[in-house]
Design a protein around this motif. Structure first.
Motif, mmCIF file in Angstrom:
data_model
loop_
_atom_site.group_PDB
_atom_site.id
_atom_site.type_symbol
_atom_site.label_atom_id
_atom_site.label_comp_id
_atom_site.label_asym_id
_atom_site.label_seq_id
_atom_site.Cartn_x
_atom_site.Cartn_y
_atom_site.Cartn_z
ATOM 1 N N TYR A 1 0.803 -1.222 0.000
ATOM 2 C CA TYR A 1 0.000 0.000 0.000
ATOM 3 C C TYR A 1 0.840 1.278 0.000
ATOM 4 O O TYR A 1 0.319 2.361 0.280
ATOM 5 C CB TYR A 1 -0.973 -0.021 1.186
ATOM 6 N N GLY A 2 2.114 1.147 -0.332
ATOM 7 C CA GLY A 2 2.943 2.334 -0.489
ATOM 8 C C GLY A 2 3.269 3.052 0.801
ATOM 9 O O GLY A 2 3.444 4.277 0.816
ATOM 10 N N ILE A 3 3.373 2.316 1.897
ATOM 11 C CA ILE A 3 3.680 2.906 3.197
ATOM 12 C C ILE A 3 5.177 2.731 3.459
ATOM 13 O O ILE A 3 5.692 1.609 3.393
ATOM 14 C CB ILE A 3 2.869 2.234 4.314
ATOM 15 N N PRO A 4 5.913 3.793 3.758
ATOM 16 C CA PRO A 4 7.344 3.650 4.041
ATOM 17 C C PRO A 4 7.597 2.681 5.189
ATOM 18 O O PRO A 4 6.844 2.654 6.179
ATOM 19 C CB PRO A 4 7.778 5.077 4.402
ATOM 20 N N PHE A 5 8.654 1.891 5.059
ATOM 21 C CA PHE A 5 8.995 0.889 6.066
ATOM 22 C C PHE A 5 10.481 1.012 6.386
ATOM 23 O O PHE A 5 11.313 0.306 5.828
ATOM 24 C CB PHE A 5 8.664 -0.515 5.545
ATOM 25 N N PRO A 6 10.843 1.901 7.298
ATOM 26 C CA PRO A 6 12.255 2.078 7.633
ATOM 27 C C PRO A 6 12.805 0.899 8.420
ATOM 28 O O PRO A 6 12.066 -0.009 8.827
ATOM 29 C CB PRO A 6 12.262 3.361 8.459
ATOM 30 N N ALA A 7 14.101 0.932 8.668
ATOM 31 C CA ALA A 7 14.752 -0.114 9.445
ATOM 32 C C ALA A 7 14.207 -0.138 10.869
ATOM 33 O O ALA A 7 13.637 0.838 11.366
ATOM 34 C CB ALA A 7 16.257 0.115 9.463
ATOM 35 N N VAL A 8 14.407 -1.265 11.537
ATOM 36 C CA VAL A 8 13.766 -1.477 12.831
ATOM 37 C C VAL A 8 14.165 -0.419 13.849
ATOM 38 O O VAL A 8 13.335 0.039 14.651
ATOM 39 C CB VAL A 8 14.064 -2.901 13.352
ATOM 40 N N GLY A 9 15.429 0.009 13.847
ATOM 41 C CA GLY A 9 15.855 1.026 14.798
ATOM 42 C C GLY A 9 15.084 2.319 14.616
ATOM 43 O O GLY A 9 14.641 2.953 15.591
#
Length: 332
Positions: free
Chosen positions: A118-126
């Protein structure tokens, strides 16, 4: 043994609004304390979960007007899905629409496929945890700002300048915040600083006890008691597939064996008595609230069985007090 029992549902497996409304109303009539739902935008298995996802807070707003007692919330809203300012407005509005029955479970987010879908940004876990920490600061700050004053936040990820901090929720200082998970470091710290409830989802009693100890130790390190705040309520999530017969229980457990993105869980499959025993084990390690995860929102018989054969043994059928008894704010 007295524990407070809620139902937890996963509409992304395949449930529309009408399914959720029927389920929430039946849960309310059966004496469950709360109806909490997942906040996901796609199913986690090959099954597409038709008719598709429903937005968590849009759904809870509607349920707020079509129920009268049961508490309503998320386990859990992903901090990646919504900006903290608008999320604070949404939850406060649901709290007002429900007369003070909203609860906000919130986490860092983990399911990458729904983000890319759905085009939602997914940064790194930190970074996701950094954003979660800021969101908790912003949301609680907005709710606690006195009427007529502004709220400003200058963080690494979010900047708010002189926000009017409205609307105010009914519950004071705000709806209960639920933080949960098995993370060994940042999750306990965030729970100690912000949570009214710490939830360990769907793990064994032993794993849950270890998580509770980490949260207790974090509360001691952060000096939570010195602020006058009580420790977080300790809760557990339990996956259940209960039947009047072994065959009925196995049939309800079949979806639990379908390959999905979910981490390993410790379900209770069998008789109502078996579930009562497990709830007693959780109560013995300090859990005072349990969220029972029911897979199929169209299986109303499962819910009725729990209401008739489990609730009387672990909790009063009449609702117990919410986490923080709601107080209506005086007019500005």
């Amino acid at each position: 043994m007295t524990v407070r029992i809620c139902v937890f549902t996963e509409p992304h497996r395949g449930a529309d609004y009408d399914d959720q409304l029927r389920f929430a109303r039946l849960a309310e009539a059966g004496g469950f304390e709360g109806f909490l739902r997942a906040d996901h935008y796609r199913a986690m298995s090959a099954d597409p979960g038709l008719p598709g996802p429903t937005d968590a807070w849009l759904t809870l707003a509607a349920l707020a007007r079509e129920t009268s007692r049961i508490r309503l919330g998320t386990l859990v809203t992903s901090a990646t899905f919504r900006l903290p300012g608008p999320l604070a407005v949404m939850v406060a509005q649901v709290d007002r629409m429900s007369g003070g029955r909203a609860e906000l479970g919130i986490g860092a987010g983990w399911y990458e496929r729904e983000h890319t879908a759905y085009g939602i940004p997914f940064p790194a876990v930190g970074e996701r945890f950094d954003r979660l920490e800021e969101q908790l600061a912003v949301i609680t700050g907005l709710w606690r700002t006195p009427v007529g004053e502004g709220f400003t936040h200058r963080g690494d990820h979010y900047r708010l300048v002189d926000a009017p901090a409205l609307p105010k929720p009914v519950q004071v200082p705000g709806p209960p915040i639920i933080v949960g998970g098995s993370g060994p470091r940042r999750t306990p710290e965030l729970a100690a600083r912000y949570a009214d409830e710490f939830n360990m989802p769907f793990k064994s009693v032993a794993e849950t006890a270890r998580a509770y100890r980490r949260v207790t130790e974090a509360c001691e390190r952060t000096g939570r008691a010195d602020t006058g705040r009580p420790p977080p309520v300790l809760s557990a999530g339990v996956v259940v597939a209960i039947g009047r017969t072994d065959a009925e229980a196995r049939e309800r457990a079949a979806p639990l064996h379908v390959k999905s993105a979910l981490p390993p869980e410790d379900p209770v499959v069998g008789s109502p008595a078996r579930l009562v025993d497990r709830l007693g084990e959780f109560a013995a390690i300090g859990a005072s609230r349990i969220h029972l995860r029911l897979t199929d929102l169209t299986d109303l018989d499962h819910l009725e069985l729990l209401a008739s054969e489990v609730l009387p043994h672990v909790a009063a059928v009449e609702p117990s007090a919410p986490l923080a008894p709601p107080r209506v704010r005086p007019p500005a």
